[in-house]
Write an enzyme that holds these catalytic residues in place. Structure first.
Site, PDB file in Angstrom:
ATOM      1  CD  GLU A  36      -0.953   1.116   3.474  1.00  0.00           C
ATOM      2  OE1 GLU A  36      -1.292   2.240   3.066  1.00  0.00           O
ATOM      3  OE2 GLU A  36      -1.137   0.751   4.653  1.00  0.00           O
ATOM      4  CE  LYS A 170      -1.476   2.833  12.858  1.00  0.00           C
ATOM      5  NZ  LYS A 170      -2.711   2.707  12.094  1.00  0.00           N
TER       6      LYS A 170
END
Ligand code: PSU
Ligand code: MN
Length: 313
Positions: A36, A170
């Site tokens: 990405e 996260k």
């Protein structure tokens, strides 16, 4: 055969520009890994972003796998980028952050941007690339039950058949709700060599990961079994950051609380939230979060390369 018929210029071919080595590898059935690019445009500062992008491409080649970094430059969806194109992306001023909602707009308007996990999955699937490596995926944000801030990455995992290797999600996100969402929508979440959900900078979080596999070959078997069953949609492989580079969960949790408070105070909303938190955490951790981020991305790319190799075998 070339020259035997005239094709109309309006074909149903998606507007993708494959680099020569990606096209060649796909024709020959050799392993390819998609990478990405929002991590380049919005995840890390220049020039670390460019060094990281080049390093992970080299990591792929060291595993005899062709890297396909995906991004949009001046409206062209690139699948596989030259060093000059990578530099242009890393230095681009005000690039877009492109999710499913933005990809068509960027193509139509000739814009430049990094593709998030959702847009990269779309382009990888259109190209025929089965494995994709990133740092961390988006998820349900804290307070998402009220704000409805749920990353488009999750919906893409439900609908698009690509295996995504990440380091978990996260701790700026609501990890248990992220797991619930994926379970409801039928996305297998696999811990690679772990029973605990990795939390990006940290090897472990307080939550269990639903499934566990211990080798790239097992992951390739899971993908083959899902294909045989006609189960579309992604597989999410969560790969713990190497121990030497991790920031323990409890230490990171304190910094995350601070960064979230800063974001609230600054009134940050929508797609600006993740980039804001990442750059705040870089400052709050004195750069340690960036070192960890680079290490975990490389670790994920190496695992993705081994999975792609196992599939090709
Ligand atoms: N993790 C990182 N850096 C990033 C991202 C994730 O370490 O830049 C990006 C990925 O591209 C992911 C996106 O798809 O953030 C999610 O954004 P949002 O939460 O706005 O959906
Ligand atoms: Mn969001």
């Amino acid at each position: 055969m070339i020259g035997t018929s005239h094709r109309p210029t309006t074909t149903s071919q998606p507007p993708l520009t494959l680099s020569e080595d990606v096209a060649e590898a796909l024709r020959a059935g050799r392993p390819v890994v998609a990478l990405e690019s929002t991590i380049i445009t919005h995840g890390m500062p220049y020039p670390d972003n460019m060094a990281m992008a080049r390093q992970v491409e080299q990591d792929c080649r060291d595993h005899k796998v062709v890297p396909a970094t995906i991004a949009v430059l001046d409206g062209a969806i690139l699948v596989g980028m030259s060093p000059d194109q990578l530099t242009a992306l890393a230095k681009a001023s005000a690039p877009m952050k492109l999710s499913r909602a933005d990809l068509g707009f960027a193509v139509a308007m000739g814009r430049t941007g990094g593709t998030t996990v959702s847009a990269t999955m779309i382009c990888a699937a259109l190209t025929g690339i089965a494995v994709f490596a990133t740092g961390g995926i988006g998820g349900v944000h804290r307070g998402g039950e009220a704000s409805m801030d749920v990353s488009a990455d999750l919906e893409e995992l439900c609908r698009t058949t690509v295996t995504v290797v990440c380091a978990g999600a996260k701790a700026i996100l609501d990890l248990p709700r992220t797991l619930e969402y994926l379970e409801t929508r039928g996305v297998p979440v696999v811990g690679f060599g772990t029973d605990r959900l990795p939390a990006f900078w940290s090897r472990e979080s307080p939550w269990r990961v639903p499934l566990r596999l211990d080798s790239p070959e097992e992951i390739a078997r899971l993908m083959a079994a899902r294909q045989a069953l006609g189960l579309g949609g992604g597989v999410l492989v969560t790969n713990p950051i190497p121990a030497a580079d991790e920031i323990p969960y409890d230490r990171m949790a304190l910094l995350v609380e601070q960064a979230l408070a800063d974001a609230r105070e600054a009134g940050i909303e929508g797609k600006a939230v993740t980039p804001f938190l990442l750059s705040r955490l870089l400052t709050l951790s004195d750069g340690a979060s960036l070192t960890a981020n680079i290490a975990l991305v490389r670790n994920n790319v190496q695992l993705a390369a081994r999975i792609a190799t196992a599939i090709a075998a």
